[in-house]
Design an enzyme around this catalytic site. Structure first.
Site, PDB file in Angstrom:
ATOM      1  N   GLU A   1      -5.217   4.803  13.960  1.00  0.00           N
ATOM      2  CA  GLU A   1      -6.858   3.449  14.922  1.00  0.00           C
ATOM      3  C   GLU A   1      -7.303   4.597  16.277  1.00  0.00           C
ATOM      4  OE1 GLU A   1      -2.401   2.687  16.961  1.00  0.00           O
ATOM      5  OE2 GLU A   1      -2.933   2.705  14.427  1.00  0.00           O
TER       6      GLU A   1
ATOM      7  N   LYS B   1       1.677   1.645   7.148  1.00  0.00           N
ATOM      8  CA  LYS B   1       2.295   1.389   8.509  1.00  0.00           C
ATOM      9  C   LYS B   1       3.412   1.900   9.382  1.00  0.00           C
ATOM     10  CE  LYS B   1       0.423  -2.197   9.545  1.00  0.00           C
ATOM     11  NZ  LYS B   1      -0.060  -3.064  10.183  1.00  0.00           N
TER      12      LYS B   1
ATOM     13  N   TYR C   1      -0.965   4.073  10.978  1.00  0.00           N
ATOM     14  CA  TYR C   1      -1.448   3.388  11.755  1.00  0.00           C
ATOM     15  C   TYR C   1       0.160   3.398  13.143  1.00  0.00           C
ATOM     16  CZ  TYR C   1      -5.314   1.826   9.349  1.00  0.00           C
ATOM     17  OH  TYR C   1      -6.848   1.916   8.288  1.00  0.00           O
TER      18      TYR C   1
ATOM     19  N   HIS D   1      -0.624   0.938  16.535  1.00  0.00           N
ATOM     20  CA  HIS D   1      -0.966   0.411  17.196  1.00  0.00           C
ATOM     21  C   HIS D   1       0.405  -0.131  18.354  1.00  0.00           C
ATOM     22  CE1 HIS D   1      -4.258  -0.456  14.388  1.00  0.00           C
ATOM     23  NE2 HIS D   1      -3.210  -1.162  13.748  1.00  0.00           N
TER      24      HIS D   1
ATOM     25  N   ASP E   1      -2.786  -7.181  14.812  1.00  0.00           N
ATOM     26  CA  ASP E   1      -1.737  -5.858  15.299  1.00  0.00           C
ATOM     27  C   ASP E   1      -1.598  -4.924  16.913  1.00  0.00           C
ATOM     28  OD1 ASP E   1      -4.164  -5.003  14.233  1.00  0.00           O
ATOM     29  OD2 ASP E   1      -3.396  -4.442  12.683  1.00  0.00           O
TER      30      ASP E   1
ATOM     31  N   ARG F   1       0.677  -1.141   0.370  1.00  0.00           N
ATOM     32  CA  ARG F   1      -0.091  -0.122   0.506  1.00  0.00           C
ATOM     33  C   ARG F   1       0.906   1.002  -0.145  1.00  0.00           C
ATOM     34  NH1 ARG F   1      -3.307  -1.787   4.986  1.00  0.00           N
ATOM     35  NH2 ARG F   1      -1.422  -2.581   5.826  1.00  0.00           N
TER      36      ARG F   1
END
Length: 371
Positions: free
Chosen positions: A118, A75, A94, A96, A270, A15
């Site tokens: 998130e 990510k 993101y 996490h 994740d 991505r």
């Protein structure tokens, strides 16, 4: 603002954080956009398309980080990127954090501002930047689970929808949120017998109203889970506690209750996973077997369908990214509480409770950084 779009370097992550259309929107507002060479190729976007939209193409990730004020990614940064992140950077991606103390401490040490997709949250508690990837992951969980039920992958050899004269597979979905809902629709559409569990009775009522007849709703508790896993062929973990570590709903001892060849797909991996025996895997090596139970725990499932995922993600993130670019992160977060809730780490301070709780770190009031 100077905006950087590096190429994702996590294993099999295809991505990209901004499409050429997104670049054009930034340029309309006179922001400079630096895109790393070939960053969009995995999603089907060429460097030429980015140039035509107004981006400057830079050959290396080091140059992108050096030029940019705001880094937009998909990510979380990995170890190779830690040293590139400086105190003047705003990272929008993101993270996490609750699943990685190493990442958390690295971002604390960088003194950067970390705004996590998130935990951006609307007044109705929905998570607008997690929803599109949850939709993809929920559907993919069934697609991948159906594949790994095949005997060649050591699965039970069960066709999800069955055929006339043969019962369909039993699919158990733990969690009735976005992931669980899309997984249930996908499994039901393939003809499986689906059970979806949640701890919210209002949510179960809603799901019972919208789901097809081959989906049943059951209250989630340990007794019901232990009974259901005995007859399930595919089990999908779809539990989310925003910004915090997922609870273990399936423990190691429960594997003994399952039939050999049962497939577990933990979409919550994740965030630490809701299956105790879960550990992150990659698209290159997606599964492992414990006690004859197949575990599929890929932490970036949507990365396998990058065109769909990239467009879906940027549809959601771009309006927020534009606010950050137009106003700067402080003013944007003052003006928009949804963005404010996305702040996790600011200049060495943890400002999100779920992250602080995960590692016993001090929690600093986010407002001290917004004054």
């Amino acid at each position: 603002m100077l905006i950087g779009v590096p190429k994702e370097i996590k294993a099999n992550e295809n991505r990209v954080a901004v499409t050429p259309a997104g670049v054009a929107e930034f340029r309309k507002r006179n922001h400079e956009v630096y895109v790393q060479a070939s960053a969009g190729e995995g999603s089907g976007f060429s460097d030429e398309e980015y140039r035509n939209a107004g981006a400057t193409i830079l050959p290396t990730i080091e140059e992108v980080y050096a030029k940019a004020e705001m880094i937009i990614k998909v990510k979380e940064p990995i170890e190779q990127e830690y040293g590139l992140i400086k105190s003047h950077h705003l990272l929008f991606t993101y993270f996490h954090f609750a699943s990685s103390e190493t990442l958390t401490r690295a971002m604390i040490d960088s003194k950067s501002v970390c705004l996590a997709y998130e935990t951006v949250e609307k007044a109705d508690r929905s998570l607008p930047l997690l929803i599109p990837m949850s939709e993809v992951a929920g559907r993919m969980a069934i697609q991948q689970g159906a594949k790994y039920l095949e005997k060649q992958f050591k699965g039970r050899g069960v066709l999800l929808g069955g055929v006339p004269g043969v019962k369909p597979a039993n699919v158990l979905i733990l969690g009735g949120g976005i992931v669980g809902t899309h997984a249930a629709f996908m499994a039901a559409g393939l003809g499986a017998h689906v059970t979806i569990m949640d701890i919210s009775l209002p949510r179960l009522r809603y799901l019972a109203e919208i789901m097809p007849r081959n989906v049943q709703t059951v209250m989630s508790n340990e007794y019901n889970i232990r009974e259901a896993i005995k007859v399930s062929d595919l089990i999908v973990g779809a539990v989310l506690i925003p910004g915090a570590k997922a609870p273990h709903l399936i423990t190691r001892d429960m594997l003994k209750l399952m039939r050999p060849g049962t497939v577990l797909v933990d979409v919550a991996v994740d965030q630490g996973g809701c299956i105790e025996t879960c550990k992150p895997t990659t698209h290159e090596n997606p599964t492992y077997i414990i006690d004859d139970i197949i575990h599929y725990c890929v932490a970036n499932m949507p990365g396998a369908v990058p065109y769909t995922s990239t467009v879906a993600l940027t549809n959601a993130t771009l309006p927020y990214a534009i606010q950050l670019a137009d106003k700067g992160w402080k003013q944007a977060c003052k003006d928009n509480n949804e963005l404010k809730l996305g702040l996790n780490v600011i200049k060495g301070d943890v400002v999100y409770k779920g992250v602080a709780d995960a590692f016993g770190l001090p929690l600093v009031d986010v407002n001290t950084h917004l004054s």
